[in-house]
Design a protein around this motif. Sequence first.
Motif, PDB file in Angstrom:
ATOM      1  N   ASN A 178       0.812  -1.218   0.000  1.00 31.85           N
ATOM      2  CA  ASN A 178       0.000   0.000   0.000  1.00 31.85           C
ATOM      3  C   ASN A 178       0.845   1.267   0.000  1.00 31.85           C
ATOM      4  O   ASN A 178       0.466   2.270  -0.594  1.00 31.85           O
ATOM      5  CB  ASN A 178      -0.945   0.009   1.214  1.00 31.85           C
ATOM      6  CG  ASN A 178      -2.071  -1.000   1.076  1.00 31.85           C
ATOM      7  OD1 ASN A 178      -1.916  -2.157   1.414  1.00 31.85           O
ATOM      8  ND2 ASN A 178      -3.193  -0.566   0.552  1.00 31.85           N
ATOM      9  N   VAL A 190      -4.864   3.627  -1.671  1.00 36.74           N
ATOM     10  CA  VAL A 190      -5.865   3.796  -0.620  1.00 36.74           C
ATOM     11  C   VAL A 190      -7.076   2.936  -0.972  1.00 36.74           C
ATOM     12  O   VAL A 190      -7.704   3.125  -2.022  1.00 36.74           O
ATOM     13  CB  VAL A 190      -6.285   5.274  -0.473  1.00 36.74           C
ATOM     14  CG1 VAL A 190      -7.198   5.440   0.735  1.00 36.74           C
ATOM     15  CG2 VAL A 190      -5.052   6.167  -0.348  1.00 36.74           C
ATOM     16  N   TYR A 194     -11.440   3.745   3.348  1.00 37.35           N
ATOM     17  CA  TYR A 194     -10.365   4.398   4.083  1.00 37.35           C
ATOM     18  C   TYR A 194     -10.018   5.711   3.376  1.00 37.35           C
ATOM     19  O   TYR A 194     -10.446   5.969   2.243  1.00 37.35           O
ATOM     20  CB  TYR A 194      -9.112   3.516   4.144  1.00 37.35           C
ATOM     21  CG  TYR A 194      -9.273   2.258   4.947  1.00 37.35           C
ATOM     22  CD1 TYR A 194      -8.879   2.203   6.280  1.00 37.35           C
ATOM     23  CD2 TYR A 194      -9.826   1.117   4.376  1.00 37.35           C
ATOM     24  CE1 TYR A 194      -9.025   1.048   7.015  1.00 37.35           C
ATOM     25  CE2 TYR A 194      -9.985  -0.041   5.112  1.00 37.35           C
ATOM     26  CZ  TYR A 194      -9.581  -0.073   6.432  1.00 37.35           C
ATOM     27  OH  TYR A 194      -9.734  -1.209   7.170  1.00 37.35           O
ATOM     28  N   CYS A 195      -9.242   6.527   4.036  1.00 39.15           N
ATOM     29  CA  CYS A 195      -8.616   7.680   3.404  1.00 39.15           C
ATOM     30  C   CYS A 195      -7.200   7.786   3.966  1.00 39.15           C
ATOM     31  O   CYS A 195      -6.904   7.238   5.031  1.00 39.15           O
ATOM     32  CB  CYS A 195      -9.421   8.959   3.648  1.00 39.15           C
ATOM     33  SG  CYS A 195      -9.444   9.497   5.354  1.00 39.15           S
ATOM     34  N   ALA A 196      -6.350   8.462   3.231  1.00 34.36           N
ATOM     35  CA  ALA A 196      -4.955   8.597   3.639  1.00 34.36           C
ATOM     36  C   ALA A 196      -4.679  10.053   3.995  1.00 34.36           C
ATOM     37  O   ALA A 196      -5.126  10.974   3.296  1.00 34.36           O
ATOM     38  CB  ALA A 196      -4.030   8.142   2.520  1.00 34.36           C
ATOM     39  N   GLY A 209     -10.384   7.187  -0.705  1.00 31.62           N
ATOM     40  CA  GLY A 209     -10.204   5.765  -0.969  1.00 31.62           C
ATOM     41  C   GLY A 209     -10.600   5.364  -2.376  1.00 31.62           C
ATOM     42  O   GLY A 209     -11.318   6.072  -3.091  1.00 31.62           O
ATOM     43  N   TYR A 225      -3.250   6.053   7.575  1.00 28.34           N
ATOM     44  CA  TYR A 225      -4.582   5.763   7.051  1.00 28.34           C
ATOM     45  C   TYR A 225      -5.617   6.035   8.148  1.00 28.34           C
ATOM     46  O   TYR A 225      -5.355   5.834   9.332  1.00 28.34           O
ATOM     47  CB  TYR A 225      -4.699   4.299   6.618  1.00 28.34           C
ATOM     48  CG  TYR A 225      -3.944   3.966   5.350  1.00 28.34           C
ATOM     49  CD1 TYR A 225      -4.399   4.422   4.122  1.00 28.34           C
ATOM     50  CD2 TYR A 225      -2.793   3.198   5.395  1.00 28.34           C
ATOM     51  CE1 TYR A 225      -3.718   4.120   2.958  1.00 28.34           C
ATOM     52  CE2 TYR A 225      -2.103   2.893   4.233  1.00 28.34           C
ATOM     53  CZ  TYR A 225      -2.574   3.352   3.021  1.00 28.34           C
ATOM     54  OH  TYR A 225      -1.882   3.054   1.875  1.00 28.34           O
ATOM     55  N   SER A 227      -9.678   5.014   8.920  1.00 30.80           N
ATOM     56  CA  SER A 227     -10.824   4.221   8.505  1.00 30.80           C
ATOM     57  C   SER A 227     -12.088   5.072   8.525  1.00 30.80           C
ATOM     58  O   SER A 227     -12.394   5.741   9.510  1.00 30.80           O
ATOM     59  CB  SER A 227     -10.989   3.010   9.438  1.00 30.80           C
ATOM     60  OG  SER A 227     -12.177   2.309   9.130  1.00 30.80           O
ATOM     61  N   GLY A 284      -2.696   2.630  10.582  1.00 30.07           N
ATOM     62  CA  GLY A 284      -4.133   2.825  10.705  1.00 30.07           C
ATOM     63  C   GLY A 284      -4.581   3.079  12.129  1.00 30.07           C
ATOM     64  O   GLY A 284      -5.770   2.964  12.442  1.00 30.07           O
TER      65      GLY A 284
END
Length: 511
Positions: A178, A190, A194-196, A209, A225, A227, A284
Amino acid sequence: MTSPMAVEMKRSMSRRDEAIESGHAPEDTPAYQVLKQHGLLDNSYRLQHAKDIDAVPANSSPWLNCLARTLSCFCCPCMVKTFTVAEGYVTPVSDGRGNFDFHGVGNHLICDPFYTIGEQQSYGVNTIVHGDRSLLVIEQGKIGLALNKGQPILLPPGLHQWKDPVLVYRKSFDLNNNVIRLGPLTLVTVDEGYCAVTEDNGRQVILDGGDCYLLTHRNHKFQKYISMKIQSHQMKRIEATSADNVLMAVQSTVIWRITDALTAARNSADTISKNGDDKVGDLGDITKLTNDVLKQAEASLAAFIGAVNYSDTFNVATVVSQTHAHEASDTIDAHVVNGEKEGVMSEMPTASPLFDPVKLHGCVKHANKITKTYGVSIISINVVSAVPADTQLQSSLAQGAVAAAEAQKFETVAQGKARAALVEADGKAKSMQIIAQGAATAEVTRAEGARKAADLIASSEVAVKLAMLDKTGDALGGTKSTIFFGAEAKNLDSMLAPAIVAAGTNGVTSV
């Protein structure tokens, strides 16, 4: 004889070579899409065929090598060097003057005492670096990183070779990961849900994501990351005081999710380590944000409990039993009044406000006023158990519940007996009605039969006389029956004999 597997391998290699020649390179797959969009894949060092490898060709034969070794034994053995390179291999050789070469397939003869011969190596599986020469293979699904005077060069899949003292190969990276750090570049994938969180020169940038991103300079760093999925946590047991000063021990759960990742990253989530590097542990991990949500949920739940008058609700079992009693009595009244209910029952509470979802929704709204400031929305707060913290009060309430249960039991038995008596009386009344209807029907049937018999007899004079005799016989029958003149029926023959004789005599005389 060539095996089928070898034939298939040759076919696949020829198809690959044809694809390369036709312009369809191995990097024409979705895995390399982002890198191609940024023009970062460098295929200038890639070879289309193994025959294109820059290597010194063979210059001898087995017999010549044998002769050279034999002659060197008599003069100077160190002057002659012979070796053989197999197919698919190269042999690294240095001339002792600072130059480096690869020697290709075949027999080689070198008459120079300063040459150094290395071990032959397979260029199909190994990365061969020999001085300023490099020969390597990048597998499909991976990307190779090389530095040319400090500038990153990304190598696509294939066979690569170069001769450059400042072009240094580092390693290959699996695109399945990832987060891939390619020197100053970072490739981030991503997943959906999720988002980064990234930092571009101190400014936080959120990557949504479902896509792959390339961070194009050293100071655009991936941080973590977050959630965006629904989170469910069990809150620790809390003790809160109700409106009537009853200390309550409450266990509950909270369901929530992040709705604004940028606000959450800015205001609550840890995105940088204490020592300032880019290592923040689990990529995460949102422990700090989770703790903030749970604390606010506990505070809102405590405020909700503080508004509940527990003394009005601790006898919930009794209230429920009273509700059942009203429903049962209303059912009995309905039987008595021909199935029509009289009056309207007043609404009775069926649960404690501590478990009322409508009132708990107000608790959720209270919590969301705070959590929205750091991008979180609480979906629900659910009370699992709520009991007084005082054990003596718990014991008293338990005794009251037992008494309420006993009362409900006796009330249920009495209601059952009343319903049974009502059903029994109803059954007897219906039975008597059926018997009476049957008797009346029988009388009507008998009367109809007698009427029809009388009508039939009246139609014949002989039948009338016979019927009269029959009825007379019935009237005279029996030992206790008597004639109207006081004689017994058994003496009727003797009484009627003279008359019969006389009648007969008169008949004879007349004849």
